[in-house]
Scaffold this motif. Structure first.
Motif, PDB file in Angstrom:
ATOM      1  N   VAL A   1       0.837  -1.198   0.000  1.00 20.49           N
ATOM      2  CA  VAL A   1       0.000   0.000   0.000  1.00 20.49           C
ATOM      3  C   VAL A   1       0.877   1.256   0.000  1.00 20.49           C
ATOM      4  CG1 VAL A   1      -1.696   1.337   1.303  1.00 20.49           C
ATOM      5  CG2 VAL A   1      -1.934  -1.151   1.113  1.00 20.49           C
ATOM      6  N   TYR A   2       1.907   1.264   0.854  1.00 16.20           N
ATOM      7  CA  TYR A   2       2.795   2.433   0.918  1.00 16.20           C
ATOM      8  C   TYR A   2       3.634   2.567  -0.350  1.00 16.20           C
ATOM      9  CZ  TYR A   2       1.354   2.948   5.726  1.00 16.20           C
ATOM     10  OH  TYR A   2       0.603   3.152   6.857  1.00 16.20           O
ATOM     11  N   ALA A   3       3.887   1.436  -1.018  1.00 19.26           N
ATOM     12  CA  ALA A   3       4.584   1.514  -2.303  1.00 19.26           C
ATOM     13  C   ALA A   3       3.695   2.200  -3.338  1.00 19.26           C
ATOM     14  CB  ALA A   3       4.983   0.119  -2.781  1.00 19.26           C
ATOM     15  N   TYR A   4       2.386   1.907  -3.284  1.00 23.41           N
ATOM     16  CA  TYR A   4       1.454   2.596  -4.175  1.00 23.41           C
ATOM     17  C   TYR A   4       1.459   4.098  -3.897  1.00 23.41           C
ATOM     18  CZ  TYR A   4      -0.579  -2.002  -5.313  1.00 23.41           C
ATOM     19  OH  TYR A   4      -0.775  -3.292  -5.721  1.00 23.41           O
ATOM     20  N   VAL A   5       1.539   4.459  -2.612  1.00 18.50           N
ATOM     21  CA  VAL A   5       1.577   5.876  -2.252  1.00 18.50           C
ATOM     22  C   VAL A   5       2.825   6.532  -2.844  1.00 18.50           C
ATOM     23  CG1 VAL A   5       1.786   7.512  -0.335  1.00 18.50           C
ATOM     24  CG2 VAL A   5       0.206   5.576  -0.160  1.00 18.50           C
ATOM     25  N   SER A   6       3.968   5.865  -2.696  1.00 20.65           N
ATOM     26  CA  SER A   6       5.223   6.446  -3.180  1.00 20.65           C
ATOM     27  C   SER A   6       5.236   6.599  -4.697  1.00 20.65           C
ATOM     28  CB  SER A   6       6.411   5.583  -2.736  1.00 20.65           C
ATOM     29  OG  SER A   6       6.375   4.310  -3.363  1.00 20.65           O
ATOM     30  N   ARG A   7       4.449   5.751  -5.386  1.00 22.82           N
ATOM     31  CA  ARG A   7       4.374   5.830  -6.846  1.00 22.82           C
ATOM     32  C   ARG A   7       3.273   6.775  -7.318  1.00 22.82           C
ATOM     33  NH1 ARG A   7       3.598  -0.367  -7.789  1.00 22.82           N
ATOM     34  NH2 ARG A   7       2.979   0.308  -9.894  1.00 22.82           N
ATOM     35  N   GLY A   8       2.569   7.395  -6.384  1.00 22.05           N
ATOM     36  CA  GLY A   8       1.522   8.346  -6.740  1.00 22.05           C
ATOM     37  C   GLY A   8       0.217   7.702  -7.150  1.00 22.05           C
ATOM     38  N   LEU A   9       0.046   6.413  -6.868  1.00 23.59           N
ATOM     39  CA  LEU A   9      -1.180   5.708  -7.240  1.00 23.59           C
ATOM     40  C   LEU A   9      -2.274   5.875  -6.207  1.00 23.59           C
ATOM     41  CD1 LEU A   9       0.450   2.420  -8.599  1.00 23.59           C
ATOM     42  CD2 LEU A   9      -0.344   4.401  -9.904  1.00 23.59           C
ATOM     43  N   LEU A  10      -1.886   6.116  -4.967  1.00 25.57           N
ATOM     44  CA  LEU A  10      -2.828   6.384  -3.876  1.00 25.57           C
ATOM     45  C   LEU A  10      -2.321   7.577  -3.079  1.00 25.57           C
ATOM     46  CD1 LEU A  10      -3.626   2.803  -2.430  1.00 25.57           C
ATOM     47  CD2 LEU A  10      -5.182   4.276  -3.739  1.00 25.57           C
ATOM     48  N   THR A  11      -3.264   8.312  -2.488  1.00 28.62           N
ATOM     49  CA  THR A  11      -2.880   9.419  -1.611  1.00 28.62           C
ATOM     50  C   THR A  11      -3.286   9.087  -0.180  1.00 28.62           C
ATOM     51  OG1 THR A  11      -4.983  10.541  -2.062  1.00 28.62           O
ATOM     52  CG2 THR A  11      -3.089  11.155  -3.427  1.00 28.62           C
ATOM     53  N   ARG A  12      -2.553   9.650   0.752  1.00 29.70           N
ATOM     54  CA  ARG A  12      -2.849   9.381   2.157  1.00 29.70           C
ATOM     55  C   ARG A  12      -2.784  10.679   2.950  1.00 29.70           C
ATOM     56  NH1 ARG A  12       2.650   6.845   4.922  1.00 29.70           N
ATOM     57  NH2 ARG A  12       4.141   8.250   3.927  1.00 29.70           N
ATOM     58  N   GLU A  13      -3.381  10.634   4.119  1.00 28.84           N
ATOM     59  CA  GLU A  13      -3.257  11.721   5.089  1.00 28.84           C
ATOM     60  C   GLU A  13      -2.566  11.155   6.320  1.00 28.84           C
ATOM     61  OE1 GLU A  13      -6.943  13.578   6.005  1.00 28.84           O
ATOM     62  OE2 GLU A  13      -7.307  14.287   3.952  1.00 28.84           O
ATOM     63  N   ARG A  14      -1.572  11.871   6.813  1.00 32.40           N
ATOM     64  CA  ARG A  14      -0.848  11.420   8.000  1.00 32.40           C
ATOM     65  C   ARG A  14      -1.529  11.946   9.262  1.00 32.40           C
ATOM     66  NH1 ARG A  14       4.538   9.805   6.821  1.00 32.40           N
ATOM     67  NH2 ARG A  14       5.164  10.213   4.659  1.00 32.40           N
ATOM     68  N   HIS A  15      -1.640  11.082  10.249  1.00 39.26           N
ATOM     69  CA  HIS A  15      -2.202  11.452  11.541  1.00 39.26           C
ATOM     70  C   HIS A  15      -1.321  10.873  12.638  1.00 39.26           C
ATOM     71  CE1 HIS A  15      -5.935  12.714   9.523  1.00 39.26           C
ATOM     72  NE2 HIS A  15      -5.802  11.609   8.799  1.00 39.26           N
ATOM     73  N   ALA A  16      -1.595  11.262  13.841  1.00 40.77           N
ATOM     74  CA  ALA A  16      -0.786  10.776  14.961  1.00 40.77           C
ATOM     75  C   ALA A  16      -0.862   9.260  15.086  1.00 40.77           C
ATOM     76  CB  ALA A  16      -1.248  11.445  16.256  1.00 40.77           C
ATOM     77  N   ASN A  17      -2.022   8.697  14.723  1.00 39.09           N
ATOM     78  CA  ASN A  17      -2.210   7.246  14.862  1.00 39.09           C
ATOM     79  C   ASN A  17      -1.910   6.480  13.573  1.00 39.09           C
ATOM     80  OD1 ASN A  17      -3.047   7.527  17.551  1.00 39.09           O
ATOM     81  ND2 ASN A  17      -5.158   7.949  16.925  1.00 39.09           N
ATOM     82  N   GLY A  18      -1.361   7.159  12.584  1.00 42.48           N
ATOM     83  CA  GLY A  18      -1.036   6.485  11.327  1.00 42.48           C
ATOM     84  C   GLY A  18      -1.663   7.161  10.135  1.00 42.48           C
ATOM     85  N   SER A  19      -1.547   6.534   8.971  1.00 42.44           N
ATOM     86  CA  SER A  19      -2.058   7.087   7.726  1.00 42.44           C
ATOM     87  C   SER A  19      -3.491   6.631   7.480  1.00 42.44           C
ATOM     88  CB  SER A  19      -1.184   6.650   6.553  1.00 42.44           C
ATOM     89  OG  SER A  19       0.136   7.113   6.704  1.00 42.44           O
ATOM     90  N   THR A  20      -4.268   7.496   6.828  1.00 44.24           N
ATOM     91  CA  THR A  20      -5.623   7.126   6.421  1.00 44.24           C
ATOM     92  C   THR A  20      -5.793   7.431   4.939  1.00 44.24           C
ATOM     93  OG1 THR A  20      -6.578   9.279   6.986  1.00 44.24           O
ATOM     94  CG2 THR A  20      -6.555   7.588   8.714  1.00 44.24           C
ATOM     95  N   PHE A  21      -6.804   6.757   4.334  1.00 42.09           N
ATOM     96  CA  PHE A  21      -6.994   6.828   2.889  1.00 42.09           C
ATOM     97  C   PHE A  21      -8.462   7.076   2.567  1.00 42.09           C
ATOM     98  CE2 PHE A  21      -3.299   4.365   3.828  1.00 42.09           C
ATOM     99  CZ  PHE A  21      -2.393   4.599   2.796  1.00 42.09           C
ATOM    100  N   ASP A  22      -8.701   7.794   1.465  1.00 42.92           N
ATOM    101  CA  ASP A  22     -10.054   8.044   0.981  1.00 42.92           C
ATOM    102  C   ASP A  22     -10.626   6.733   0.442  1.00 42.92           C
ATOM    103  OD1 ASP A  22     -11.882   8.578  -1.502  1.00 42.92           O
ATOM    104  OD2 ASP A  22     -11.975  10.431  -0.330  1.00 42.92           O
ATOM    105  N   ALA A  23     -11.760   6.303   1.006  1.00 41.23           N
ATOM    106  CA  ALA A  23     -12.315   5.000   0.655  1.00 41.23           C
ATOM    107  C   ALA A  23     -12.714   4.905  -0.808  1.00 41.23           C
ATOM    108  CB  ALA A  23     -13.528   4.702   1.545  1.00 41.23           C
ATOM    109  N   LEU A  24     -13.285   5.960  -1.364  1.00 37.43           N
ATOM    110  CA  LEU A  24     -13.706   5.901  -2.755  1.00 37.43           C
ATOM    111  C   LEU A  24     -12.515   5.926  -3.707  1.00 37.43           C
ATOM    112  CD1 LEU A  24     -16.894   8.130  -2.755  1.00 37.43           C
ATOM    113  CD2 LEU A  24     -16.712   5.651  -2.624  1.00 37.43           C
TER     114      LEU A  24
END
Length: 391
Positions: free
Chosen positions: A24-47
């Protein structure tokens, strides 16, 4: 002000995509998914995750690394149902062209078997089995219990002849609606809807749904029925195996998940928020997308026009359109039959798990046809060989 939409954790995204969290984080690094960082970890837009999942399904499937791994594991020849040019066919005839005919008439044509209704003592046994269930039992629990009662009252069920199998099939199709609380009636759709105290206004739509759900390629439940039939299980046992496979979030139970999603939207929840909440179980968007259709599921396309005239049809179809617009705009997925069944249940004011009951009863007709076909094949041909890969 609109509340923020629920988001998925990295673990939920990994489960949805069938990959490791590291991927999943590899997808983020390749720009395929975006995430938001929070104190408890990363979250992702479900749609966004669903759109990515849909795009991955549209890519060409790689050949499996080993001939006994991957999908499909086997191809089983069938002359019952086919999908050509996004249209569902039964023995070469378009399924949607038969929705005005009584369900029992279509089944008699498909099986080439005259109807025989379930005997009263067997229905009584089935009713007792259903009555013994706890109040919170779901639709699939009630179907399985009723089937067990009908089977237990049939001393001749082990006879492998086609006549016995078709008698078992008719016993299930005519007996299950009554065992579930309906009234005996020549029209199986009317018998089924009467179990929910529904007026006859829903009968035509329910009949159409039953016809459209008879068969659909080799679904996992259908394959389960054929595996049991390959071992020469009787008709009740083979249908029971199919019901067990069908009672899953990626098969018939998806209809109930979709009904609950639609209810939330009808009650005023914004479509995006309702979808994001539904996606948190990691099983995809209920009611949208089907790998066998490039566009709208042919069964849904045939059923939707019948729903506007139901008691709550107008409001239900408005919710359907709002959901479909959001999903199409974000994922390009189109409605499938689960959404049409959920809309039928909502528009006719049926319980939310009625969609699963309609699906199960309709599909029994297809299961019986496949069981009959498997009985003509060599016994145990669907018994695969295991390949030990442990230490």
């Amino acid at each position: 002000m609109t509340a923020p939409l629920p988001r998925l954790s990295a673990a939920q995204v990994a489960a949805r995509l069938g990959v490791k969290p590291e991927t999943v984080y590899a997808y983020v690094s390749r720009g395929l998914l975006t995430r938001e960082r929070h104190a408890n970890g990363s979250t992702f837009d479900a749609l966004e995750v669903e759109a990515f999942a849909a795009s991955r399904r549209r890519t060409a499937t790689r050949a499996p690394a080993h001939p006994t791994t991957g999908m499909p594991l086997a191809v089983v020849q069938t002359d019952i149902a086919d999908i050509e040019d996004d249209e569902l066919l039964y023995r070469g005839r378009r399924a949607r062209d038969m929705i005005d005919r009584p369900f029992a008439e279509v089944v008699a044509w498909l099986w080439d078997a005259e109807r025989t209704d379930a005997p009263d003592p067997a229905i009584g046994s089935a009713r007792e089995m259903v009555a013994a269930l706890p109040p919170h039992a779901g639709a699939m629990d009630r179907l399985r219990a009723a089937l067990t009662g009908l089977a237990a009252d049939d001393p001749l069920r082990q006879d492998p002849s086609p006549a016995t199998l078709h008698r078992i099939g008719w016993t299930l199709l005519t007996g299950l609606p009554v065992a579930l609380g309906g009234d005996p009636h020549p029209d199986i759709a009317r018998s089924l809807t009467s179990a929910w105290g529904t007026s006859a206004s829903a009968d035509a739509a329910v009949n159409a749904a039953l016809v459209l759900l008879i068969d659909h390629d080799l679904a996992v439940s259908t394959f389960a029925a054929r595996v049991a039939a390959s071992a020469r299980a009787d008709g009740y046992a083979a249908v029971s195996a199919a019901l067990g496979a069908a009672d899953s979030p990626l098969h018939i139970s998806a209809a109930t998940r979709t009904a609950r999603l639609l209810i939330r939207v009808r009650r005023g929840l914004e479509p995006e928020r309702a979808l994001a909440e539904a996606l948190q179980d990691g099983n995809g968007i209920p009611g949208f997308g089907h790998p066998l259709y490039a566009g709208v599921d042919d069964r849904a396309d045939a059923l939707f026009p019948l729903l506007a005239d139901l008691p709550d049809g107008k409001g239900t179809m408005d919710a359907v359109h709002r959901l479909a617009d959001v999903v199409a705009g974000r994922t390009r997925l189109r409605p499938n039959v689960d959404l049409a069944l959920a809309a039928l249940a909502s528009g006719a004011r049926l319980p939310d798990d009625a969609a699963s009951t309609i699906f199960g009863v309709g599909r029994i007709a297809g299961w019986i046809a496949h069981i009959a076909a498997e009985y003509e094949e060599p016994a145990m041909r669907l018994r695969p060989r295991g390949e030990y890969v442990g230490r």
